[in-house]
Design a protein around this motif. Structure first.
Motif, PDB file in Angstrom:
ATOM      1  N   LEU A 111      -6.350   1.854  -7.105  1.00 28.47           N
ATOM      2  CA  LEU A 111      -5.091   2.278  -7.192  1.00 28.47           C
ATOM      3  C   LEU A 111      -4.286   2.041  -5.883  1.00 28.47           C
ATOM      4  CD1 LEU A 111      -6.073   5.731  -8.350  1.00 28.47           C
ATOM      5  CD2 LEU A 111      -4.928   3.782  -9.833  1.00 28.47           C
ATOM      6  N   SER A 114      -0.687   3.564  -0.921  1.00 25.31           N
ATOM      7  CA  SER A 114       0.308   4.651  -0.745  1.00 25.31           C
ATOM      8  C   SER A 114      -0.454   5.996  -1.615  1.00 25.31           C
ATOM      9  CB  SER A 114       1.512   4.188  -1.157  1.00 25.31           C
ATOM     10  OG  SER A 114       1.615   3.990  -2.481  1.00 25.31           O
ATOM     11  N   TRP A 115      -0.976   5.969  -2.428  1.00 21.71           N
ATOM     12  CA  TRP A 115      -1.155   7.182  -3.132  1.00 21.71           C
ATOM     13  C   TRP A 115      -2.437   7.821  -2.358  1.00 21.71           C
ATOM     14  CZ3 TRP A 115      -1.862   5.929  -9.053  1.00 21.71           C
ATOM     15  CH2 TRP A 115      -0.783   5.225  -9.545  1.00 21.71           C
ATOM     16  N   GLN A 116      -3.216   7.284  -1.528  1.00 22.58           N
ATOM     17  CA  GLN A 116      -4.504   7.826  -0.670  1.00 22.58           C
ATOM     18  C   GLN A 116      -5.281   8.595  -1.516  1.00 22.58           C
ATOM     19  OE1 GLN A 116      -2.196  10.055   2.182  1.00 22.58           O
ATOM     20  NE2 GLN A 116      -1.710   8.219   3.164  1.00 22.58           N
ATOM     21  N   VAL A 117      -5.610   8.060  -2.679  1.00 26.92           N
ATOM     22  CA  VAL A 117      -6.751   8.589  -3.393  1.00 26.92           C
ATOM     23  C   VAL A 117      -8.025   8.604  -2.863  1.00 26.92           C
ATOM     24  CG1 VAL A 117      -7.789   8.400  -5.791  1.00 26.92           C
ATOM     25  CG2 VAL A 117      -5.281   8.023  -5.731  1.00 26.92           C
ATOM     26  N   LYS A 120      -7.797  11.442  -0.081  1.00 29.36           N
ATOM     27  CA  LYS A 120      -7.876  12.945  -0.989  1.00 29.36           C
ATOM     28  C   LYS A 120      -9.051  13.158  -1.779  1.00 29.36           C
ATOM     29  CE  LYS A 120      -2.892  12.484  -1.855  1.00 29.36           C
ATOM     30  NZ  LYS A 120      -1.747  12.233  -2.869  1.00 29.36           N
TER      31      LYS A 120
END
Length: 191
Positions: A111, A114-117, A120
């Motif tokens: 992914l 920028s989503w920093q999955v 998280k």
């Protein structure tokens, strides 16, 4: 003196008439063989009348017994279906957990950054906010480097105003600057 004998002719005529009437009654005409054939005929007539109802009753009992057997089979089938459902659910849960463990990381890394999955997910796994989770991960990965990071952060906090002024001066003259810092203040931590 011999008297006249009584006249029984009327009485005898009445008796003869009664006997003839009795003799002519159909029951007196019945011989054992005739009685047997009439009894058989009556039984056959009764059988013809009762047989459809008897067949219907036998069919109803047969149908009811088949329904009971089918219902008992359905109960066994329901039990088997419930067991199969439980086993399938448990198997699906286990397979899902294994697939999640195997695929979650690679999918998270695919992914956009920028989503920093991944970050998280790491924080969620540790049940911490991302800052505390990152600190814990760095501390467990390399305790010596973690001490250096915390000592550097403390040095910055202790000398923030002097370091800010030195960085402004370096920006103004576009050259590295020598800065004076104080080391070993009251809040300093030792590696």
């Amino acid at each position: 003196m011999r008297g006249k004998a009584p006249d029984y002719s009327e009485t005898l005529a009445a008796i003869v008439y009664g006997l003839k009437k009795l003799e002519s009654h159909p029951a007196m005409q019945l011989t054992p063989e005739r009685f047997n054939s009439q009894a058989k005929a009556a039984a056959e007539a009764l059988r013809r009348v009762i047989e459809p109802d008897l067949r219907h009753a036998v069919a109803a009992v047969d149908h009811a017994s088949r329904e009971i057997a089918r219902f008992a089979g359905d109960l066994r089938t329901r039990e088997a279906q419930r067991n199969a459902f439980v086993y399938a659910g448990a198997g699906g849960l286990i397979i899902g957990m294994v697939l999640w463990a195997m695929l979650a990381g690679p999918i998270a890394r695919l992914l956009p950054d920028s989503w920093q999955v991944p970050e998280k997910m790491a924080a969620a796994t540790l049940h911490l906010d991302r800052w505390a989770a990152g600190s814990r991960i760095m501390r467990s990965a390399d305790p010596g480097s973690w001490k250096t990071v915390t000592a550097g952060a403390q040095l910055w906090r202790d000398n923030q105003s002097a370091l800010d002024a030195c960085m402004r001066a370096a920006d103004r003259v576009k050259k590295p600057q020598t800065c004076r810092v104080i080391v070993g203040g009251p809040s300093a931590t030792r590696p």
